[in-house]
Scaffold this motif. Structure first.
Motif, PDB file in Angstrom:
ATOM      1  N   LYS A 186     -72.136  -1.880  26.546  1.00 48.44           N
ATOM      2  CA  LYS A 186     -72.368  -2.130  25.110  1.00 48.44           C
ATOM      3  C   LYS A 186     -73.567  -3.063  24.892  1.00 48.44           C
ATOM      4  N   ILE A 187     -73.687  -4.057  25.758  1.00 47.35           N
ATOM      5  CA  ILE A 187     -74.818  -4.987  25.627  1.00 47.35           C
ATOM      6  C   ILE A 187     -76.133  -4.234  25.842  1.00 47.35           C
ATOM      7  N   GLU A 188     -76.164  -3.385  26.860  1.00 43.34           N
ATOM      8  CA  GLU A 188     -77.384  -2.621  27.160  1.00 43.34           C
ATOM      9  C   GLU A 188     -77.749  -1.700  25.995  1.00 43.34           C
ATOM     10  N   THR A 189     -76.750  -1.047  25.443  1.00 40.04           N
ATOM     11  CA  THR A 189     -77.008  -0.154  24.301  1.00 40.04           C
ATOM     12  C   THR A 189     -77.577  -0.945  23.121  1.00 40.04           C
ATOM     13  N   PHE A 190     -77.001  -2.118  22.886  1.00 42.57           N
ATOM     14  CA  PHE A 190     -77.501  -2.954  21.786  1.00 42.57           C
ATOM     15  C   PHE A 190     -78.950  -3.387  22.025  1.00 42.57           C
ATOM     16  N   LEU A 191     -79.233  -3.850  23.248  1.00 44.71           N
ATOM     17  CA  LEU A 191     -80.586  -4.338  23.548  1.00 44.71           C
ATOM     18  C   LEU A 191     -81.623  -3.222  23.390  1.00 44.71           C
ATOM     19  N   LYS A 192     -81.242  -2.021  23.812  1.00 46.96           N
ATOM     20  CA  LYS A 192     -82.174  -0.891  23.703  1.00 46.96           C
ATOM     21  C   LYS A 192     -82.364  -0.448  22.252  1.00 46.96           C
ATOM     22  N   SER A 193     -81.343  -0.669  21.460  1.00 46.19           N
ATOM     23  CA  SER A 193     -81.452  -0.254  20.055  1.00 46.19           C
ATOM     24  C   SER A 193     -82.192  -1.286  19.212  1.00 46.19           C
ATOM     25  N   ALA A 194     -82.242  -2.524  19.703  1.00 47.26           N
ATOM     26  CA  ALA A 194     -82.807  -3.605  18.880  1.00 47.26           C
ATOM     27  C   ALA A 194     -84.180  -4.068  19.358  1.00 47.26           C
ATOM     28  N   ASN A 195     -84.707  -3.444  20.405  1.00 46.51           N
ATOM     29  CA  ASN A 195     -85.991  -3.951  20.904  1.00 46.51           C
ATOM     30  C   ASN A 195     -87.183  -3.317  20.168  1.00 46.51           C
TER      31      ASN A 195
END
Lengths: 395, 101
Positions: free
Chosen positions: B92-101
């Motif tokens: 979930k953290i990885e998905t968030f980071l990729k969506s917010a960069n």
């Protein structure tokens, strides 16, 4: 001449017209670039560095020096979503020399969602400080707590194999690690008599056939992951060299760690509390002390040591001022007790305070004061005060 | 000391063997999604919330914009093992980071 001019105009205009016709969207030979496609194998260099200025006052003896420019690159080779190799080198300037170390170098493979295997030289999960918190850009103070690092009683890394993983218990979380390494070797005093009975954790080639076993279990009991309690142990039945009189000296170490990190609106910021207690129990053995006149004297002692640290920091992340948001106040207490009767007997208490300014999430300037009261130890004891200005950066 | 060491060795062997058997017998390698009934009563944490909680346990939470998607997938694998994070947590953290960069 007139005919030649007309002919040249026809050729010239015809060429332009043809050229314009050719360069349209339908026939253009230059295609639009495809979206970036990452390769399956990925490579990254990360790491950290730090530098600073130290002022030390040890029993009235003052010294100051620019220190550091330490550089610790971390190499990450991702072969697939499950397989990775990682290594960290450490370059440091100490005693007018460049020292190079291999902090860790291991290969890891994700077996399943709860299990990862690692092999090589890896940071040992003995408590949390050395594995997670010691890098300069993560450690909130410019120094390590007593009991860690050179002549410390807590192991930092080992060569062997490890199984680790974590479970989500539907709110609470549980993480574990079990490992086997070469284990430490015992300093028998033949090279450094003043360190007889100490453990040397840098055991690149095992000095006996007994392997060390250890592990850590950590529990995050609350759903917000704010609190973690961990218990670690590390043991081997032999730390002496094979066929030496110290071969059967055994060791049992354990550690208890605690962490609490939470943003609390009532105090407009983050509270971060960390602590770790280390205990070392080495089988008693008889060592030899050689006096200046050449006489030898045998002695033994109860080889038990312990160390402890507790750290509190506060960041006013909810303050209205941007400057205040980037500040952090840190206080730490640590102590170290080594065996009574040993040449390296020591009782030390240390207090450290720091005012940090975070330039970014991975770059911090630390202005710190530290005072250490010791009885015994390498320097003979006394009071040592230090003032530090350090700058650390992660990348 | 030898007794303590033997107890520890036996405990490590039992734990490792048991864990391997249980872990390797699982046919599901990905995070198991909740059933419809569970979904109705469950409030799942977002990746952003987990990013704030997990990263801050050791260091300040990183800015998503500092790395691209490729880098984040490498960092996520590294941090999953280094910080011993649960599989669904790091996913979930990885998905968030990729969506917010």
């Amino acid at each position: 001449m007139k005919k030649l001019t007309i002919l040249l105009m026809i050729v010239g205009f015809g060429h332009i017209t043809y050229g314009q016709t050719y360069n349209n969207f339908e026939t253009d030979s230059v295609t639009a670039p495809e979206p970036f496609k990452p390769s399956k194998t990925q490579f990254m260099i990360r790491g950290y560095g730090h530098t600073g200025l130290n002022f030390m006052n040890t029993e009235g003896e003052k010294e100051s020096s620019y220190v550091g420019s330490a550089f610790a690159p971390i190499f990450l080779f991702k072969h697939s979503d499950r397989l990775m190799f990682e290594a960290e080198l450490e370059f440091g300037l100490e005693n007018n020399e460049l020292e190079v170390g291999l902090e860790y170098a291991d290969v890891m493979y994700i077996l399943n969602k709860n299990m990862t295997v690692r092999a090589g030289k890896f940071l040992l999960p003995f408590g949390t400080f050395m594995e997670r918190l010691h890098p300069a850009w993560i450690n909130r103070l410019p120094t390590r707590p007593l009991g860690f690092g050179h002549d410390g009683i807590a192991p930092a890394s080992g060569i062997g194999v490890e199984l680790r993983g974590a479970f989500d218990l539907g709110g609470p979380k549980l993480n574990y690690a079990v490992y086997s390494t070469n284990g430490p070797r015992l300093k028998d005093g033949s090279v450094e008599p003043e360190e007889a009975g100490m453990l040397m954790f840098q055991n690149f080639e095992d000095n006996n056939n007994s392997k060390a076993f250890g592990g850590r279990i950590g529990l995050l009991p609350f759903a917000d992951s704010s609190t973690e309690i961990g218990f670690s142990s590390y043991s081997t039945s032999k730390v002496g060299t094979t066929d030496s009189e110290y071969e059967n000296v055994g060791v049992f170490l354990y550690a208890i760690d605690f962490a609490f990190i939470k943003q609390i609106p009532a105090i407009s910021g983050f509270i971060d509390i960390k602590g770790q207690y280390n205990n070392s129990d080495i089988d008693d053995a008889t060592y030899t002390e050689v006096h200046e006149d050449g006489d030898e004297e045998e002695y033994t002692f109860d080889n038990k040591s312990n160390s402890f640290y507790a750290q509190l920091s506060y960041r006013p992340t909810m303050a209205s001022s941007d400057f205040m948001k980037k500040l952090e106040l840190v206080g730490r207490y640590s102590n170290l007790n080594t065996p009574e009767g040993a040449e390296w007997e020591e009782r030390s208490d240390q207090y450290a305070f720091s005012l940090n300014y975070w330039l970014t999430w991975r770059s911090v300037i630390k202005v710190a004061y530290q005072t250490t009261d010791s009885v015994g130890g390498h320097d003979g004891g006394g009071t040592a005060n230090g003032f530090f200005i350090h700058w650390a950066i992660g990348f | 000391m030898k007794t303590i060491h033997k107890i520890l060795v036996v405990a490590v062997v039992i734990f490792t063997t048991g864990g391997m058997i249980v872990g390797c017998s699982s046919t599901k390698n990905a995070y198991t999604a909740a059933t419809d009934v569970q979904d109705e009563f469950k409030i799942e944490k977002s990746g952003a919330q987990m990013w704030g909680e997990a990263c801050n346990r050791c260091h300040l939470a990183p800015s998503p914009a500092d790395y691209n998607d490729t880098d984040w997938s490498t960092i996520a694998l590294h941090m999953r093992v280094r910080a011993n994070l649960a599989e669904n947590e790091i996913a979930k953290i990885e998905t968030f980071l990729k969506s917010a960069n």
